[in-house]
Design an enzyme around this catalytic site. Structure first.
Site, PDB file in Angstrom:
ATOM      1  N   ARG A 136       0.871  -1.176   0.000  1.00  0.00           N
ATOM      2  CA  ARG A 136       0.000   0.000   0.000  1.00  0.00           C
ATOM      3  C   ARG A 136       0.904   1.219   0.000  1.00  0.00           C
ATOM      4  O   ARG A 136       1.986   1.183   0.582  1.00  0.00           O
ATOM      5  CB  ARG A 136      -0.889   0.023   1.256  1.00  0.00           C
ATOM      6  CG  ARG A 136      -2.033  -0.984   1.248  1.00  0.00           C
ATOM      7  CD  ARG A 136      -3.109  -0.616   0.242  1.00  0.00           C
ATOM      8  NE  ARG A 136      -4.225  -1.547   0.247  1.00  0.00           N
ATOM      9  CZ  ARG A 136      -4.336  -2.597  -0.569  1.00  0.00           C
ATOM     10  NH1 ARG A 136      -3.387  -2.868  -1.450  1.00  0.00           N
ATOM     11  NH2 ARG A 136      -5.382  -3.387  -0.502  1.00  0.00           N
ATOM     12  N   GLU A 167      -4.071   7.265  -4.364  1.00  0.00           N
ATOM     13  CA  GLU A 167      -4.473   6.735  -5.680  1.00  0.00           C
ATOM     14  C   GLU A 167      -5.832   7.293  -6.086  1.00  0.00           C
ATOM     15  O   GLU A 167      -6.702   7.442  -5.226  1.00  0.00           O
ATOM     16  CB  GLU A 167      -4.543   5.213  -5.602  1.00  0.00           C
ATOM     17  CG  GLU A 167      -3.166   4.611  -5.405  1.00  0.00           C
ATOM     18  CD  GLU A 167      -3.222   3.118  -5.156  1.00  0.00           C
ATOM     19  OE1 GLU A 167      -4.259   2.482  -5.410  1.00  0.00           O
ATOM     20  OE2 GLU A 167      -2.212   2.585  -4.696  1.00  0.00           O
ATOM     21  N   HIS A 195      -1.568   0.365  -9.846  1.00  0.00           N
ATOM     22  CA  HIS A 195      -2.134  -0.607  -8.893  1.00  0.00           C
ATOM     23  C   HIS A 195      -2.781  -1.780  -9.638  1.00  0.00           C
ATOM     24  O   HIS A 195      -4.001  -1.968  -9.586  1.00  0.00           O
ATOM     25  CB  HIS A 195      -3.144   0.065  -7.955  1.00  0.00           C
ATOM     26  CG  HIS A 195      -3.439  -0.752  -6.727  1.00  0.00           C
ATOM     27  ND1 HIS A 195      -3.867  -0.209  -5.545  1.00  0.00           N
ATOM     28  CD2 HIS A 195      -3.355  -2.087  -6.494  1.00  0.00           C
ATOM     29  CE1 HIS A 195      -4.059  -1.163  -4.654  1.00  0.00           C
ATOM     30  NE2 HIS A 195      -3.754  -2.329  -5.214  1.00  0.00           N
TER      31      HIS A 195
HETATM   32  C1  8YV Z   1      -6.276  -4.963  -5.968  1.00  0.00           C
HETATM   33  C2  8YV Z   1      -5.148  -5.376  -3.760  1.00  0.00           C
HETATM   34  O1  8YV Z   1      -5.485  -4.472  -7.012  1.00  0.00           O
HETATM   35  O2  8YV Z   1      -6.172  -7.339  -2.986  1.00  0.00           O
HETATM   36  C3  8YV Z   1      -5.679  -6.262  -2.696  1.00  0.00           C
HETATM   37  O3  8YV Z   1      -5.588  -5.889  -1.519  1.00  0.00           O
HETATM   38  O4  8YV Z   1      -4.560  -4.378  -3.493  1.00  0.00           O
HETATM   39  C4  8YV Z   1      -5.302  -5.743  -5.179  1.00  0.00           C
HETATM   40  O5  8YV Z   1      -5.567  -7.056  -5.357  1.00  0.00           O
HETATM   41  C5  8YV Z   1      -6.972  -3.877  -5.255  1.00  0.00           C
HETATM   42  O6  8YV Z   1      -7.950  -4.435  -4.475  1.00  0.00           O
HETATM   43  C6  8YV Z   1      -7.558  -2.854  -6.190  1.00  0.00           C
HETATM   44  O7  8YV Z   1      -7.896  -1.718  -5.463  1.00  0.00           O
END
Ligand code: 8YV
Length: 325
Positions: free
Chosen positions: A236, A265, A283
């Site tokens: 993150r 983001e 992302h």
């Molecule tokens: C996705 C992610 O890209 O699962 C997660 O926590 O960060 C990723 O798989 C995300 O959910 C998109 O916002």
């Protein structure tokens, strides 16, 4: 009442997998589609017993959750759930589920892709070809190579392990730092991140987001990593002190960074956009049709299990099942 469909709030996009999977068994209420959100919530709050969250960008904090006095379950998309106040939910007898496992290999693939792009400058080389520069000169040899690098993985969870396996195949030595040593893992464990940063030249960040890891990769860690240092962030944006990273990249006190995630983001700091020695992804760790469909399906299956009176498939540790009510 027996036979009546329970009411579920859908927070986020009305994705077909979610709507088609849920509507036969529950009454869906579309939060995103409501024009007056406050009036909508006031009208449905008492009957809502579960929430389905369609994307990790949809924040669900305690102030929002408090509005639903009869809430039992939150089924969230994504393995990360720092967008939900899971601690508050656990303390109030609400079960939170996420979508682990089904995305491990996809995210690990992306991590290796981003690492290779950053070390070998593949996106820059591709831009070079498209700019018609190849006819005049070869793309310069890259100073960095994976061949003499050591990768320190920050967060040896399920995805961290899938990344480590790939690095093994590439012949790259792996060390790791996490809160506790992992059983069944032979890589050298560092209880202190700073010590690991001194011993490696590449950090692969794949820890959960949230308060516990906020700014974990700070100026001191970047300094310890040194001038050959490369940081890959698959976790993150909040895990890295973004201004400190930008400064280190500007001063060249680290070599480069490959970032799939950012603090705000989809806004990417202009300073990063203007640097040609970093690689920026939007992302996309898990974003293939097949993996996202599996994640959506797990959101559905957790709600359907709850609606059928069964235990959740993938509850998060902060909200054990059965809940304390
Ligand atoms: C996705 C992610 O890209 O699962 C997660 O926590 O960060 C990723 O798989 C995300 O959910 C998109 O916002």
């Amino acid at each position: 009442m027996a036979g009546e469909k329970p009411d579920v709030l859908l927070v986020g996009q009305r994705k077909p997998v979610l709507v088609n999977g849920l509507e036969p068994k529950v009454n869906l209420h579309d939060y995103l589609g409501a024009k007056d959100k406050d009036a909508f919530v006031a009208a449905v709050a008492d009957k809502i017993r579960a929430i389905a969250i369609a994307y990790t960008a949809n924040k669900v904090d305690a102030a929002f959750l408090r509005k639903f006095p009869n809430l039992e379950q939150i089924s969230s998309f994504g393995v990360g759930y720092d967008h939900i106040d899971a601690k508050w939910a656990g303390e109030h007898g609400i079960v939170v589920t996420n979508t682990p496992e089904v995305l491990n290999e996809e995210v690990a693939d992306t991590a290796l892709g981003l690492l290779l792009c950053t070390v070998r400058e593949f996106p820059q080389a591709e831009r070079y070809v498209r700019a018609g520069k190849w006819a005049n000169a070869q793309y310069p040899l890259t100073k960095a190579t994976l061949r003499n690098r050591t990768v320190g993985i920050v967060g040896m969870g399920r995805i961290g392990k899938a990344i480590a396996k790939r690095l093994d195949a590439f012949g790259v030595p792996v060390f790791y730092h996490s809160r506790n040593p992992q059983s069944g893992v032979d890589y050298k464990y560092y209880p202190k991140l700073l010590d690991m940063a001194r011993d490696v030249d590449t950090l692969m960040v794949i820890v959960p987001g949230g308060a516990a890891t906020q700014n974990l990769i700070n100026a001191d860690v970047l300094k310890a990593l040194g001038p050959q240092g490369i940081v890959i962030n698959m976790a993150r944006g909040s895990v890295i002190d973004e201004p400190a990273l930008i400064q280190a990249l500007k001063d060249r006190t680290i070599y480069s960074a490959g970032l799939d995630v950012f603090v705000k983001e989809p806004v990417v700091p202009t300073e990063l956009m203007e640097m040609d020695h970093v690689v920026l992804f939007p992302h996309l760790g898990s974003s293939t049709e097949v993996t996202r469909a599996a994640m959506d399906q797990l959101v559905v299956d957790n709600i359907l299990a709850w609606a059928a009176g069964k235990p959740p498939l993938t509850p998060v540790p902060e909200t054990p099942y059965p809940p304390k009510r």
